[in-house]
Each structure stands twice: as structure tokens, then as C-alpha cells.
Design a protein around this motif. Structure first.
Motif, PDB file in Angstrom:
ATOM      1  N   VAL A 116      32.567  49.341  41.175  1.00  0.00           N
ATOM      2  CA  VAL A 116      31.162  49.557  41.513  1.00  0.00           C
ATOM      3  C   VAL A 116      30.304  48.625  40.663  1.00  0.00           C
ATOM      4  O   VAL A 116      30.395  48.612  39.434  1.00  0.00           O
ATOM      5  CB  VAL A 116      30.743  51.019  41.284  1.00  0.00           C
ATOM      6  N   VAL A 117      29.469  47.846  41.336  1.00  0.00           N
ATOM      7  CA  VAL A 117      28.530  46.949  40.670  1.00  0.00           C
ATOM      8  C   VAL A 117      27.124  47.530  40.804  1.00  0.00           C
ATOM      9  O   VAL A 117      26.691  47.881  41.903  1.00  0.00           O
ATOM     10  CB  VAL A 117      28.580  45.536  41.296  1.00  0.00           C
ATOM     11  N   THR A 118      26.425  47.646  39.690  1.00  0.00           N
ATOM     12  CA  THR A 118      25.063  48.177  39.706  1.00  0.00           C
ATOM     13  C   THR A 118      24.080  47.086  40.112  1.00  0.00           C
ATOM     14  O   THR A 118      24.035  46.025  39.496  1.00  0.00           O
ATOM     15  CB  THR A 118      24.692  48.734  38.326  1.00  0.00           C
ATOM     16  N   ASP A 119      23.318  47.363  41.162  1.00  0.00           N
ATOM     17  CA  ASP A 119      22.354  46.385  41.680  1.00  0.00           C
ATOM     18  C   ASP A 119      21.100  47.138  42.119  1.00  0.00           C
ATOM     19  O   ASP A 119      21.119  47.832  43.136  1.00  0.00           O
ATOM     20  CB  ASP A 119      22.961  45.619  42.861  1.00  0.00           C
ATOM     21  N   PRO A 120      19.998  47.043  41.363  1.00  0.00           N
ATOM     22  CA  PRO A 120      18.772  47.768  41.725  1.00  0.00           C
ATOM     23  C   PRO A 120      18.248  47.446  43.118  1.00  0.00           C
ATOM     24  O   PRO A 120      17.502  48.237  43.697  1.00  0.00           O
ATOM     25  CB  PRO A 120      17.775  47.338  40.652  1.00  0.00           C
ATOM     26  N   HIS A 121      18.648  46.290  43.677  1.00  0.00           N
ATOM     27  CA  HIS A 121      18.159  45.888  44.997  1.00  0.00           C
ATOM     28  C   HIS A 121      19.155  46.177  46.115  1.00  0.00           C
ATOM     29  O   HIS A 121      18.900  45.825  47.272  1.00  0.00           O
ATOM     30  CB  HIS A 121      17.814  44.401  44.985  1.00  0.00           C
ATOM     31  N   ALA A 122      20.281  46.788  45.786  1.00  0.00           N
ATOM     32  CA  ALA A 122      21.283  47.087  46.814  1.00  0.00           C
ATOM     33  C   ALA A 122      20.692  48.041  47.850  1.00  0.00           C
ATOM     34  O   ALA A 122      20.091  49.064  47.495  1.00  0.00           O
ATOM     35  CB  ALA A 122      22.515  47.723  46.177  1.00  0.00           C
ATOM     36  N   PRO A 123      20.840  47.734  49.142  1.00  0.00           N
ATOM     37  CA  PRO A 123      20.237  48.589  50.170  1.00  0.00           C
ATOM     38  C   PRO A 123      21.011  49.892  50.378  1.00  0.00           C
ATOM     39  O   PRO A 123      22.223  49.953  50.155  1.00  0.00           O
ATOM     40  CB  PRO A 123      20.304  47.716  51.426  1.00  0.00           C
ATOM     41  N   TYR A 124      20.292  50.901  50.804  1.00  0.00           N
ATOM     42  CA  TYR A 124      20.848  52.213  51.137  1.00  0.00           C
ATOM     43  C   TYR A 124      20.443  52.477  52.579  1.00  0.00           C
ATOM     44  O   TYR A 124      19.265  52.682  52.854  1.00  0.00           O
ATOM     45  CB  TYR A 124      20.272  53.263  50.186  1.00  0.00           C
ATOM     46  N   SER A 125      21.386  52.391  53.504  1.00  0.00           N
ATOM     47  CA  SER A 125      21.078  52.482  54.937  1.00  0.00           C
ATOM     48  C   SER A 125      19.996  51.478  55.338  1.00  0.00           C
ATOM     49  O   SER A 125      19.141  51.757  56.174  1.00  0.00           O
ATOM     50  CB  SER A 125      20.639  53.900  55.326  1.00  0.00           C
ATOM     51  N   GLY A 126      20.008  50.323  54.668  1.00  0.00           N
ATOM     52  CA  GLY A 126      19.066  49.266  55.016  1.00  0.00           C
ATOM     53  C   GLY A 126      17.756  49.291  54.253  1.00  0.00           C
ATOM     54  O   GLY A 126      16.904  48.435  54.467  1.00  0.00           O
ATOM     55  N   ALA A 127      17.577  50.262  53.372  1.00  0.00           N
ATOM     56  CA  ALA A 127      16.321  50.384  52.622  1.00  0.00           C
ATOM     57  C   ALA A 127      16.582  50.236  51.126  1.00  0.00           C
ATOM     58  O   ALA A 127      17.590  50.729  50.608  1.00  0.00           O
ATOM     59  CB  ALA A 127      15.659  51.728  52.899  1.00  0.00           C
ATOM     60  N   GLU A 128      15.664  49.564  50.430  1.00  0.00           N
ATOM     61  CA  GLU A 128      15.771  49.454  48.976  1.00  0.00           C
ATOM     62  C   GLU A 128      15.245  50.741  48.343  1.00  0.00           C
ATOM     63  O   GLU A 128      14.228  51.295  48.788  1.00  0.00           O
ATOM     64  CB  GLU A 128      14.987  48.242  48.475  1.00  0.00           C
ATOM     65  N   LEU A 129      15.945  51.207  47.321  1.00  0.00           N
ATOM     66  CA  LEU A 129      15.601  52.475  46.691  1.00  0.00           C
ATOM     67  C   LEU A 129      14.757  52.283  45.435  1.00  0.00           C
ATOM     68  O   LEU A 129      14.991  51.357  44.657  1.00  0.00           O
ATOM     69  CB  LEU A 129      16.875  53.232  46.306  1.00  0.00           C
ATOM     70  N   ARG A 130      13.816  53.197  45.240  1.00  0.00           N
ATOM     71  CA  ARG A 130      13.178  53.345  43.932  1.00  0.00           C
ATOM     72  C   ARG A 130      13.888  54.479  43.216  1.00  0.00           C
ATOM     73  O   ARG A 130      14.707  55.190  43.802  1.00  0.00           O
ATOM     74  CB  ARG A 130      11.688  53.643  44.102  1.00  0.00           C
ATOM     75  N   GLU A 131      13.549  54.685  41.956  1.00  0.00           N
ATOM     76  CA  GLU A 131      14.318  55.643  41.145  1.00  0.00           C
ATOM     77  C   GLU A 131      14.374  57.032  41.775  1.00  0.00           C
ATOM     78  O   GLU A 131      15.412  57.692  41.769  1.00  0.00           O
ATOM     79  CB  GLU A 131      13.717  55.747  39.738  1.00  0.00           C
ATOM     80  N   ASN A 132      13.251  57.497  42.341  1.00  0.00           N
ATOM     81  CA  ASN A 132      13.178  58.882  42.834  1.00  0.00           C
ATOM     82  C   ASN A 132      13.155  58.994  44.360  1.00  0.00           C
ATOM     83  O   ASN A 132      12.866  60.073  44.878  1.00  0.00           O
ATOM     84  CB  ASN A 132      11.931  59.562  42.256  1.00  0.00           C
ATOM     85  N   THR A 133      13.478  57.921  45.066  1.00  0.00           N
ATOM     86  CA  THR A 133      13.395  57.938  46.535  1.00  0.00           C
ATOM     87  C   THR A 133      14.192  59.081  47.149  1.00  0.00           C
ATOM     88  O   THR A 133      13.746  59.715  48.107  1.00  0.00           O
ATOM     89  CB  THR A 133      13.907  56.605  47.112  1.00  0.00           C
ATOM     90  N   LEU A 134      15.373  59.357  46.615  1.00  0.00           N
ATOM     91  CA  LEU A 134      16.290  60.329  47.219  1.00  0.00           C
ATOM     92  C   LEU A 134      16.161  61.734  46.631  1.00  0.00           C
ATOM     93  O   LEU A 134      16.910  62.629  47.017  1.00  0.00           O
ATOM     94  CB  LEU A 134      17.737  59.851  47.061  1.00  0.00           C
ATOM     95  N   LEU A 135      15.212  61.919  45.709  1.00  0.00           N
ATOM     96  CA  LEU A 135      15.075  63.218  45.050  1.00  0.00           C
ATOM     97  C   LEU A 135      14.034  64.097  45.744  1.00  0.00           C
ATOM     98  O   LEU A 135      13.020  63.604  46.231  1.00  0.00           O
ATOM     99  CB  LEU A 135      14.671  63.042  43.586  1.00  0.00           C
ATOM    100  N   PRO A 136      14.270  65.411  45.759  1.00  0.00           N
ATOM    101  CA  PRO A 136      13.283  66.332  46.341  1.00  0.00           C
ATOM    102  C   PRO A 136      12.109  66.540  45.403  1.00  0.00           C
ATOM    103  O   PRO A 136      12.148  66.151  44.231  1.00  0.00           O
ATOM    104  CB  PRO A 136      14.085  67.626  46.497  1.00  0.00           C
TER     105      PRO A 136
END
Length: 248
Positions: free
Chosen positions: A209-229
Motif C-alpha cells: 500500500v502506497v500512501t497518496d493524498p491525491h489517490a482517487p476513491y471511486s473517481g473522487a479525491e478525498l479530504r481528511e473527513n470526506t468519508l466520516l459522518p
């Protein structure tokens, strides 16, 4: 009450049907393999007769941008129209935490279109936003793999067990419509890259696993809290470590 579960033979749907029936409700699984097709409208009028609640946990068979948009727009419009004609009094839909923050992704644009149709329909509704399921962790790795490398963002994620999602959707289905969104998440927060690194190690998977802040998630770039409720989310009990320990 009679509850029709659209997508009722899938991972969440089958668990939901079982839980509702255990609690004395008449839960009916509706899917193409039971003769109900929301894209064509086939079987909808028949299955909705006498139903008080419809729960939509269906998903598009294709995640290609145009196909997934067509699926959610068409199936949701057909479903809402049939519900209005049948006198259904509560529409429940399962969606994803962060949908509105993931609009670079064709899939999440389609989910947003689904949610907008529901909100504008005039039908009493509740949308349940769940975080990513434990069962899909391997799928996240696979979608982010190039050769032997998995490239992932260090954004935070709070995954949840599918049984806990089904339980939350079931509680919502037999409750009062909130005409809004409720969120449900697992008990622990991880960094996405670290989560996948641990999951691969647990399975002796040789990918790195390579850490990449710009790696897409389902085609979208994530910010730190994008996936958090948000702070008002329902927090489920099942810990990922306990779930992992039970896996063969």
C-alpha cells in the motif's frame, strides 16, 4: 406492517428481510429474480399492494457513469410513482455517508440524483447514510490496485458491519419518517491507507500500500473527513477487529 424491500435478495436486503420478519412484520424481498424490476416497472404495482413502507437498498449492476445515473434516476422515479399510486406512507433509501462531498465521482453523482428525487417527490421519506461496509474493504483495495501496488489516500474512514446497517435500516423502516437524512457508522475510525494495509496483511496478501493524498476513491479525491459522518450519527457496536477474527 407490510414492508417491501427493493434489492431484498442482496447483502443488506436479505438481512433486512430476515430481521423484519423476525419482529413480526411482513417483509417482502423484491428484485429482478423475484419478478420485480424497478427499471422497467415490471411487478411493482403487484408487490406494493397493501404495503405501508418501501425500503430501497438496490444498487446499479453497472458503475459506468451513464449506466449508473440511468439506473438510479429511472428506478427511483418508477418506484416513487408506484408508491404514490399504492398509498405507501414511508419511503426509506440506503445511501452513503459523504455522498454530497464525492460529486467528482459518477457513482456518487447518481446517488445524489436519487436522493434529490426522493426529497422532491412529496413522499414521506428517510434516507439512511451508512459508511463503507466491512465486507467491501477488499473491494476498495482491488479498485485501487495497479500491479502489486495499492495507492490510497490517508483520509479517515469509519467502516461498519453490514448486519449493523441492516438493523439501522430496519429500525428506520418501522419508525416515523424524518423527511431527512440519518447517519450510521461503525465504532472505530481508521486512516484508509492503514486500514487496507492491515486488511491485506491479515490475509497474507503480498500487495503493498502506497500512501497518496491525491489517490482517487471511486473517481473522487478525498479530504481528511470526506468519508466520516457528522456528530449526530448512530454508532454501531460491532468492531472491525472482532469481525476480522470471525472470518475464515
Amino acid at each position: 406492517m407490510k414492508v417491501v424491500v427493493i434489492g431484498g435478495t442482496g447483502l443488506i436486503g436479505s438481512k433486512l428481510v430476515g430481521k423484519l420478519n423476525e419482529h413480526g412484520h411482513e417483509a417482502v424481498a423484491a428484485a429482478p429474480n423475484t419478478g420485480v424490476n424497478t427499471l422497467t416497472g415490471e411487478g411493482l404495482a403487484e408487490v406494493l399492494k397493501g404495503a405501508s413502507v418501501v425500503v430501497d437498498v438496490s444498487n446499479s449492476p453497472s458503475w459506468e457513469d451513464e449506466a449508473v445515473m440511468n439506473f438510479f434516476r429511472t428506478s427511483t422515479a418508477n418506484l416513487l410513482k408506484a408508491e404514490a399510486e399504492a398509498g405507501v406512507t414511508h419511503h426509506v433509501a440506503l445511501s452513503v455517508v459523504g455522498t454530497d462531498r464525492l460529486q467528482e465521482s459518477g457513482y456518487f453523482r447518481a446517488k445524489q440524483a436519487q436522493e434529490d428525487l426522493i426529497k422532491e417527490s412529496g413522499m414521506p421519506y428517510t434516507i439512511v447514510h451508512a459508511t463503507q461496509f466491512f465486507e467491501f474493504i477488499k473491494g476498495i483495495a482491488d479498485l485501487s490496485t495497479d500491479g502489486d501496488t495499492v495507492r490510497l489516500s490517508p483520509a479517515r474512514i469509519q467502516p461498519i458491519y453490514s448486519d449493523d446497517v441492516a438493523a439501522a435500516v430496519g429500525r428506520t423502516a418501522v419508525g416515523t419518517p424524518v423527511n431527512g437524512v440519518v447517519e450510521v457508522a461503525g465504532p472505530d475510525v481508521f486512516q484508509l491507507d492503514e486500514l487496507i494495509r492491515k486488511a491485506l496483511a491479515a490475509k497474507n496478501d503480498p500487495r503493498s500500500v502506497v500512501t497518496d493524498p491525491h489517490a482517487p476513491y471511486s473517481g473522487a479525491e478525498l479530504r481528511e473527513n470526506t468519508l466520516l459522518p457528522g456528530p449526530g450519527a448512530q454508532i454501531a457496536e460491532t468492531k472491525l477487529s472482532d469481525w476480522f477474527a470471525r472470518q475464515p
